[in-house]
Write a protein that holds these residues in place. Structure first.
Motif, PDB file in Angstrom:
ATOM      1  N   THR A   1      45.162  24.926  32.492  1.00 45.19           N
ATOM      2  CA  THR A   1      44.079  23.959  32.321  1.00 45.19           C
ATOM      3  C   THR A   1      43.645  23.905  30.856  1.00 45.19           C
ATOM      4  O   THR A   1      44.446  23.572  29.995  1.00 45.19           O
ATOM      5  N   ASP A   2      42.399  24.231  30.567  1.00 42.98           N
ATOM      6  CA  ASP A   2      41.869  23.982  29.229  1.00 42.98           C
ATOM      7  C   ASP A   2      40.999  25.132  28.739  1.00 42.98           C
ATOM      8  O   ASP A   2      40.509  25.954  29.513  1.00 42.98           O
ATOM      9  N   GLU A   3      40.794  25.151  27.434  1.00 39.18           N
ATOM     10  CA  GLU A   3      39.782  25.964  26.768  1.00 39.18           C
ATOM     11  C   GLU A   3      39.866  27.422  27.207  1.00 39.18           C
ATOM     12  O   GLU A   3      40.951  27.991  27.311  1.00 39.18           O
ATOM     13  N   ALA A   4      38.743  28.075  27.461  1.00 35.38           N
ATOM     14  CA  ALA A   4      38.748  29.512  27.727  1.00 35.38           C
ATOM     15  C   ALA A   4      39.603  29.916  28.929  1.00 35.38           C
ATOM     16  O   ALA A   4      40.342  30.910  28.855  1.00 35.38           O
ATOM     17  N   PRO A   5      39.546  29.195  30.063  1.00 38.91           N
ATOM     18  CA  PRO A   5      40.418  29.596  31.178  1.00 38.91           C
ATOM     19  C   PRO A   5      41.901  29.563  30.820  1.00 38.91           C
ATOM     20  O   PRO A   5      42.669  30.420  31.268  1.00 38.91           O
ATOM     21  N   LEU A   6      42.313  28.580  30.014  1.00 39.53           N
ATOM     22  CA  LEU A   6      43.710  28.518  29.602  1.00 39.53           C
ATOM     23  C   LEU A   6      44.072  29.721  28.739  1.00 39.53           C
ATOM     24  O   LEU A   6      45.126  30.346  28.932  1.00 39.53           O
ATOM     25  N   LEU A   7      43.213  30.062  27.788  1.00 43.79           N
ATOM     26  CA  LEU A   7      43.488  31.227  26.949  1.00 43.79           C
ATOM     27  C   LEU A   7      43.604  32.494  27.798  1.00 43.79           C
ATOM     28  O   LEU A   7      44.495  33.325  27.592  1.00 43.79           O
ATOM     29  N   ALA A   8      42.704  32.637  28.765  1.00 44.36           N
ATOM     30  CA  ALA A   8      42.749  33.816  29.633  1.00 44.36           C
ATOM     31  C   ALA A   8      44.038  33.867  30.437  1.00 44.36           C
ATOM     32  O   ALA A   8      44.578  34.955  30.709  1.00 44.36           O
ATOM     33  N   THR A   9      44.554  32.711  30.813  1.00 46.56           N
ATOM     34  CA  THR A   9      45.798  32.667  31.582  1.00 46.56           C
ATOM     35  C   THR A   9      46.955  33.270  30.795  1.00 46.56           C
ATOM     36  O   THR A   9      47.827  33.943  31.365  1.00 46.56           O
ATOM     37  N   TYR A  10      46.979  33.064  29.479  1.00 45.61           N
ATOM     38  CA  TYR A  10      48.037  33.649  28.661  1.00 45.61           C
ATOM     39  C   TYR A  10      48.033  35.173  28.767  1.00 45.61           C
ATOM     40  O   TYR A  10      49.088  35.810  28.679  1.00 45.61           O
ATOM     41  N   SER A  11      46.876  35.750  28.967  1.00 46.77           N
ATOM     42  CA  SER A  11      46.765  37.203  29.092  1.00 46.77           C
ATOM     43  C   SER A  11      47.003  37.673  30.525  1.00 46.77           C
ATOM     44  O   SER A  11      47.692  38.669  30.758  1.00 46.77           O
ATOM     45  N   PHE A  12      46.459  36.946  31.493  1.00 43.01           N
ATOM     46  CA  PHE A  12      46.447  37.437  32.871  1.00 43.01           C
ATOM     47  C   PHE A  12      47.720  37.098  33.645  1.00 43.01           C
ATOM     48  O   PHE A  12      48.203  37.906  34.439  1.00 43.01           O
ATOM     49  N   LYS A  13      48.293  35.927  33.406  1.00 47.62           N
ATOM     50  CA  LYS A  13      49.427  35.526  34.234  1.00 47.62           C
ATOM     51  C   LYS A  13      50.627  36.463  34.113  1.00 47.62           C
ATOM     52  O   LYS A  13      51.300  36.718  35.132  1.00 47.62           O
TER      53      LYS A  13
END
Length: 737
Positions: A9-21
């Motif tokens: 998606t976008d913004e902070a959730p997208l950045l977090a996905t790079y770490s969590f996924k």
């Protein structure tokens, strides 16, 4: 192979996905689960809309359309993170960034005249606003605070501002001639294809909506907001704010309600700055400076005009004379009027209530506020909370009960499905809704500038909504209240249908009530103060509002809610809580390489997703992973390993490490699947043995700027490097894959 679809998606959730996924990929692989991604970000949607105009190597698939088809399958298992419901300023910013990255995209045409411009505008219109949720939400909403999260909030209460019994904070809304007051409703007796047209007194006909397919049993509404009444209302509230010496703040939803609310926002600016528009309105209109896009857009455009400095000074003069405007950032002079997407009602009103009924003023001071919500459909709900706090003081998170929500949102229900049926009226006349036989089913007398809209709610969605409400009532035994307004045509009709479908269920022993929204809110607040739980059963907009309002009071944030959408076709959509996409968190990461975003909602959604996958595919490993993840999440909360707020402490990436450690330990100690336990035993030991080094590697990168290569479309490799800075952690996790 069973699979989970993870949305980018976008913004902070997208950045977090790079770490969590990468963690999710590794853990899921042990149970034979594939985790695929689909890009439904704002940038991704823009590129998909113009893919036919791009070279082959730049084209992207229409991931949103693909997921929309998948929701019709019982195999659907989709984890959906918060995305940008783009306003025009956000859309333009994303276009500019993509153009700078080498994508040959057309500019957004503010006033399309040629056929090509009209085609471009139509493509962008399909991207902005609530483009994602109506496509994916092919089921109704079950949102509630998970038990572990509630227990943590009670043991570690968040800050709540004290309330002064003499507080002058209030909500102002129109009394008539708005969407609420002008609403008409019919129930279709047969399948049909409706037409919407505007007819002038002289017989001129303009077709506004050529085809609106409906089915027997569907509820169809028409309504309009009188702009002359809106302007008169706004003038009264400006005088009131000045007389009562409170901050003036307007609360709309110019993102989700992407047609109607930007228009209303523009009228707020025109009325507030009436003197400026009387003198310079023609100049600004000729230059394309649209108040619907906010003051920031106007001020930027003024820099290019010969009279720009003079006009800017006129705006500043009006603001200096008052009433004082509520601020988004008083240090930078960013007012409530600067960007229409800055102050969204469902997030801004609970935050104000939690903050003693205060917003920030121009001088950086907090003060009582007149919160202006023009349409009267939901303003009374917030006023009920304000009056309760004025009388009883702030809520106590240690003892207060919980308010869950069952929301009617399937198949573009109600207002959120109105975008393609909302129109700014071009001339005086009568709006007619016609059936295929040419009969007038509903009509409205309208004036130029009025905002008219039609909404539909399918019979199937209502039936499923009632079923979900009864299911939750039976599972919890909590007081369950349908928030329906007897003075509103749509709600009166809905109540009759709901009662008919309730008769299909065994409701003996259940407490199921019908209340006006303000009364229902008072009922829920009374029970909250007694430590009792309540289920609010609401339409689509109130679903959005309640699932921010009550969680922010209970938990400190709506991002910690469990949000499950049982899709009507049998699959599941698992949303990672509310709370928006946190643009300020992105700014902090870029400036300081520190991401405060909390992925708790993502952890909760993933656990539910794994459990459904286990049920649908008879996959014991998925069930074990889901149960272990829930235990790890509770451990994370109890050990206070959520993202901290200061540099030098764990941020989002550190939180992901601790979750992975706790998750691996839970997997290693479970005895349901010995083979999985063995697979995780050495991983858990390595993570624990290297915890100090991993933490040091994660914290060491903080404090310096971070280059992610783009705001709306970050560079993959750069962002992956920023969000996975611990090589020790990465190497250990890779052993699972």
């Amino acid at each position: 192979m069973p699979k989970i679809i993870y949305t980018l998606t976008d913004e902070a959730p997208l950045l977090a996905t790079y770490s969590f996924k990468p963690i999710v990929d590794a853990f899921a692989s042990t149970a034979g689960i594939d985790v695929e991604v689909r890009d439904i970000s704002l940038a991704g949607r823009i590129l998909a809309a113009f893919s036919d105009r791009l070279p082959e190597d730049q084209r992207v698939d229409d991931a949103l359309a693909e997921l929309g088809e998948l929701t019709q399958s019982p195999e659907a298992n989709i984890i959906k993170l918060p995305n940008i419901s783009a306003s025009v300023p956000q859309l333009k910013a994303a276009i500019t960034e993509l153009q700078a990255q080498g994508y040959d995209l057309p500019d957004y045409p503010d006033a399309p005249e040629s056929d090509e411009d009209k085609d471009v505008r139509a493509r962008y219109e399909a991207v902005k606003g609530s483009a994602v949720n109506p496509v994916l939400r092919e089921g109704n909403s079950d949102r509630r605070a998970p038990a572990a999260v509630k227990r943590y909030a009670q043991a570690h209460p968040h800050w709540m501002g004290e309330w002064d019994p003499e507080s002058r904070t209030n909500v102002a809304h129109m009394k008539d001639d708005d969407f609420h007051g002008n609403e008409q409703t019919i129930v279709m007796t047969q399948d049909d294809d409706l037409t919407v047209q505007l007819v002038s007194p002289l017989g001129k006909v303009q077709v506004l909506k050529e085809s609106l397919p409906v089915k027997a049993g569907d509820v169809v509404d028409s309504t309009f907001m009188s702009v002359s009444s809106l302007k008169a209302f706004l003038r009264r509230q400006i005088r009131r704010a000045r007389q009562e010496d409170v901050l003036f703040s307007v609360h709309l939803k110019a993102t989700m309600m992407k047609v109607s609310d930007p228009i209303m926002f523009g009228h707020v600016i025109r009325v507030f700055f009436a003197d400026v528009y009387r003198e310079y309105g023609d100049v600004m209109d000729a230059a394309g400076l649209n108040p619907n896009n906010g003051l920031a857009s106007i001020f930027e455009g003024l820099e290019k005009l010969e009279e720009g400095a003079q006009i800017r000074a006129a705006f500043e003069d009006v603001m200096a004379k008052g009433p004082r405007l509520a601020m988004v950032n008083s240090d930078k002079g960013i007012t409530n009027f600067h960007v229409p997407s800055d102050v969204i009602v469902d997030a801004s009103m609970p935050a104000m209530i939690r903050n003693s009924g205060h917003m920030w003023g121009p001088s950086g001071e907090e003060d009582d506020t007149l919160a202006v919500l023009p349409d009267s459909s939901y303003g009374e709900v917030y006023q009920a909370v304000i009056e309760d706090c004025r009388e009883n003081g702030a809520f106590d998170p240690r003892t207060m009960g919980s308010v869950a929500n069952v929301g009617l949102m399937a198949q573009k229900a109600e207002e959120y499905g109105s975008h393609d049926k909302t129109f700014e009226i071009p001339f005086h006349g009568t709006i007619q809704v016609l059936n295929s036989a040419g009969d007038v089913l509903m009509d409205d007398l309208v004036d130029p500038g009025d905002i008219w809209r039609a909404c539909t709610t399918t019979d199937a969605a209502i039936r499923d909504w009632v079923k979900l409400a009864v299911t939750r009532a039976r599972a919890t035994g909590d007081s369950t209240v349908f928030w329906l307004d007897r003075s509103r045509a749509h709600d009166r009709t809905l109540k009759r249908i709901v009662k008919r479908y309730l008769a299909e269920h065994d409701t003996e022993g259940l407490r199921i009530l019908f209340m006006h929204p303000a009364d229902a809110c008072e009922h829920a607040l009374f029970r909250m103060r007694k430590g009792l739980n309540t289920i609010s059963v609401t339409g689509n907009v109130l679903r959005d509002y309640n699932t921010d309002l009550f969680p922010i009071l209970e938990l400190g944030t709506s991002a910690k809610m469990l949000s499950v959408v049982p899709l009507m076709a049998g699959g599941g959509l698992f949303e990672t809580g509310a709370g928006g996409s946190a643009p300020k968190h992105v700014q902090q990461l870029v400036n300081e390489n520190y991401l405060r975003w909390d992925s708790l909602g993502e952890f909760l959604a993933l656990a539910e997703s794994l459990r459904q996958l286990a049920e649908h595919h008879d996959n014991q490993g998925a069930a074990v992973l889901g149960d272990a993840l829930d235990k790890a999440t509770e451990k994370l909360l109890l050990e206070n390993k959520s993202p901290a707020r200061k540099l030098g402490q764990i941020d989002n990436r550190g939180s992901h490490f601790w979750l992975a450690l706790y998750w691996a330990k839970e997997m290693a100690r479970q005895d349901t699947d010995p083979a999985l336990a063995e697979a995780f035993r050495s991983i858990a030991a390595e993570l624990e043995d290297n915890a100090q080094q991993i933490n040091e590697e994660l914290v060491a990168v903080q404090g310096e700027p971070a280059d992610i290569g783009g705001y709306y479309r970050p560079d993959h490799d750069k962002t992956m490097a920023i969000m996975r800075p611990s090589q020790t952690f990465n190497d250990i996790i890779a052993k699972l894959g």
